[in-house]
Write a protein that holds these residues in place. Sequence first.
Motif, mmCIF file in Angstrom:
data_model
loop_
_atom_site.group_PDB
_atom_site.id
_atom_site.type_symbol
_atom_site.label_atom_id
_atom_site.label_comp_id
_atom_site.label_asym_id
_atom_site.label_seq_id
_atom_site.Cartn_x
_atom_site.Cartn_y
_atom_site.Cartn_z
ATOM 1 N N ASP A 182 0.836 -1.199 0.000
ATOM 2 C CA ASP A 182 0.000 0.000 0.000
ATOM 3 C C ASP A 182 0.880 1.261 0.000
ATOM 4 O O ASP A 182 0.682 2.177 -0.804
ATOM 5 C CB ASP A 182 -0.898 -0.039 1.246
ATOM 6 C CG ASP A 182 -1.762 1.197 1.335
ATOM 7 O OD1 ASP A 182 -2.510 1.432 0.372
ATOM 8 O OD2 ASP A 182 -1.679 1.922 2.346
ATOM 9 N N GLN A 183 1.899 1.270 0.887
ATOM 10 C CA GLN A 183 2.736 2.474 0.983
ATOM 11 C C GLN A 183 3.582 2.644 -0.281
ATOM 12 O O GLN A 183 3.802 3.772 -0.741
ATOM 13 C CB GLN A 183 3.630 2.385 2.228
ATOM 14 C CG GLN A 183 4.392 3.655 2.528
ATOM 15 C CD GLN A 183 3.493 4.864 2.787
ATOM 16 O OE1 GLN A 183 2.520 4.785 3.526
ATOM 17 N NE2 GLN A 183 3.803 5.994 2.140
ATOM 18 N N ALA A 184 4.049 1.511 -0.862
ATOM 19 C CA ALA A 184 4.866 1.603 -2.089
ATOM 20 C C ALA A 184 4.080 2.248 -3.217
ATOM 21 O O ALA A 184 4.644 2.937 -4.077
ATOM 22 C CB ALA A 184 5.358 0.214 -2.499
ATOM 23 N N GLY A 185 2.773 2.058 -3.204
ATOM 24 C CA GLY A 185 1.933 2.650 -4.240
ATOM 25 C C GLY A 185 1.632 4.122 -4.000
ATOM 26 O O GLY A 185 1.078 4.791 -4.870
ATOM 27 N N LYS A 186 1.985 4.611 -2.788
ATOM 28 C CA LYS A 186 1.702 6.024 -2.481
ATOM 29 C C LYS A 186 2.967 6.864 -2.485
ATOM 30 O O LYS A 186 3.078 7.873 -3.198
ATOM 31 C CB LYS A 186 1.091 6.123 -1.080
ATOM 32 C CG LYS A 186 -0.326 5.642 -0.961
ATOM 33 C CD LYS A 186 -0.810 6.010 0.449
ATOM 34 C CE LYS A 186 -1.958 5.162 0.903
ATOM 35 N NZ LYS A 186 -2.031 5.102 2.368
ATOM 36 N N LEU A 187 3.934 6.461 -1.676
ATOM 37 C CA LEU A 187 5.130 7.290 -1.482
ATOM 38 C C LEU A 187 6.194 6.457 -0.782
ATOM 39 O O LEU A 187 5.931 5.884 0.271
ATOM 40 C CB LEU A 187 4.742 8.473 -0.580
ATOM 41 C CG LEU A 187 5.739 9.602 -0.396
ATOM 42 C CD1 LEU A 187 5.959 10.330 -1.721
ATOM 43 C CD2 LEU A 187 5.208 10.582 0.654
ATOM 44 N N VAL A 188 7.392 6.389 -1.368
ATOM 45 C CA VAL A 188 8.456 5.592 -0.750
ATOM 46 C C VAL A 188 9.405 6.476 0.048
ATOM 47 O O VAL A 188 9.814 6.150 1.159
ATOM 48 C CB VAL A 188 9.225 4.797 -1.824
ATOM 49 C CG1 VAL A 188 10.459 4.121 -1.243
ATOM 50 C CG2 VAL A 188 8.314 3.747 -2.454
ATOM 51 N N HIS A 189 9.759 7.624 -0.516
ATOM 52 C CA HIS A 189 10.806 8.436 0.121
ATOM 53 C C HIS A 189 10.643 9.913 -0.214
ATOM 54 O O HIS A 189 10.307 10.258 -1.338
ATOM 55 C CB HIS A 189 12.188 7.961 -0.380
ATOM 56 C CG HIS A 189 13.320 8.757 0.171
ATOM 57 N ND1 HIS A 189 13.815 8.557 1.432
ATOM 58 C CD2 HIS A 189 14.035 9.788 -0.355
ATOM 59 C CE1 HIS A 189 14.800 9.418 1.659
ATOM 60 N NE2 HIS A 189 14.957 10.177 0.596
#
Length: 387
Positions: free
Chosen positions: A56-63
Amino acid sequence: MSALMPTYARLPVTFSHGEGVYLFDTEGRRYLDGISGIAVNGLGHNHPGVTAAIQDQAGKLVHTSNLYGVGPQEELASRLAEISGMERCFFGNSGAEANEAAIKIARLHGHNRGIEKPAIVVLENAFHGRTMATLSATGNRKIQAGFEPLVSGFIRAPRNDLEAIRQIAVNNPDVVAFFAEPIQGEGGVHPLDEDYLRSVRALCEEQGWLMMLDEVQTGNGRTGTWFAYQGMGFTPDVVTTAKGLGNGVPIGACLARGEAAATFGPGHHGSTYGGNPLVCAAALAVVEAITGEEVLANVEQMGALIRDVITSDQAAAPRIKEVRGRGLMLGFQLDRDCPGLVQEALEAGLLINVTAGNTVRLLPPLIISEQEARELAEGVANLIAGL
Ligand SMILES: Cc1ncc(COP(=O)(O)O)c(C=O)c1O
């Protein structure tokens, strides 16, 4: 020839995937994981909550870097503060980095008090990491050799020897902190006595030293409480952790309270990746699972079961000199060195570790079931019996 620098003597196996407490190699063979990637995969492999959080987070924002606010990092810091009794948190990417932060807090704390050459008390046989400062804090000459000059400012004491710490206090006005693992892990699973730790806490208070605990390995539920110091009747000033916090994504945390929490200001420390949205989202899922799924009770029960099964095996028992550790951090010290045991275990489909030459170390996932715990313990007992 491998293009990797040969810093590890690797076992001849490569894994392709995992599920729960099991790993599968590239040939399709199944292994029961009794070591959890060295106390990392507390929730096992492919834990649904952690996998979903990463996806889920990889699809939103990694860094984004720490130049900006990082939502999951704020949230994780609050959860960890709540759990630990600490006030503030600094995030890095590993255990060594968490410990570097603690060492820097102790030094700055000393300088703020007018101590120009602050010293930290550390223990013989300790392991704090492989960076230059943490290697210098580590009490193992073998792994320090060749990397001199070491970082100065560490004073070494024997484990569980309160009188030695008192003597250091008398002779060294420059001491600013005590730093130790509640259970020495890499050094062979040696717990510090609770009475000793409580007395050190009192001494730290009396001397104005920071009490700093390295819970990189013992933290995140490994010993049956979130941190090993919990339930001992005291709170340290600084706690570091890593390993199980991310269940495999690289994260390290240095938690502090009181004066120690107020030591770092802008520019004193930093990390480009430290606490980025991806790792913090994963760690938040870990926190949720370990606090919510009766994992801690399972750690105590399964730890006791594994101990019982191994020590009551009639063929294995005579070879076991001592059992040490707490929860699912267990060391079985044998009456002989066992250099071939890890390989034999691998051939039997079990992943275990041997530390200090003669100590079988088990660090299975915290979610191990009774049946899996029996399978691991019976397998280990057979291996010990066959020595
Ligand atoms: C107690 C302790 N501190 C620090 C470290 C270093 O952690 P890392 O390898 O993530 O830098 C370890 C690793 O085994 C550890 O057990």
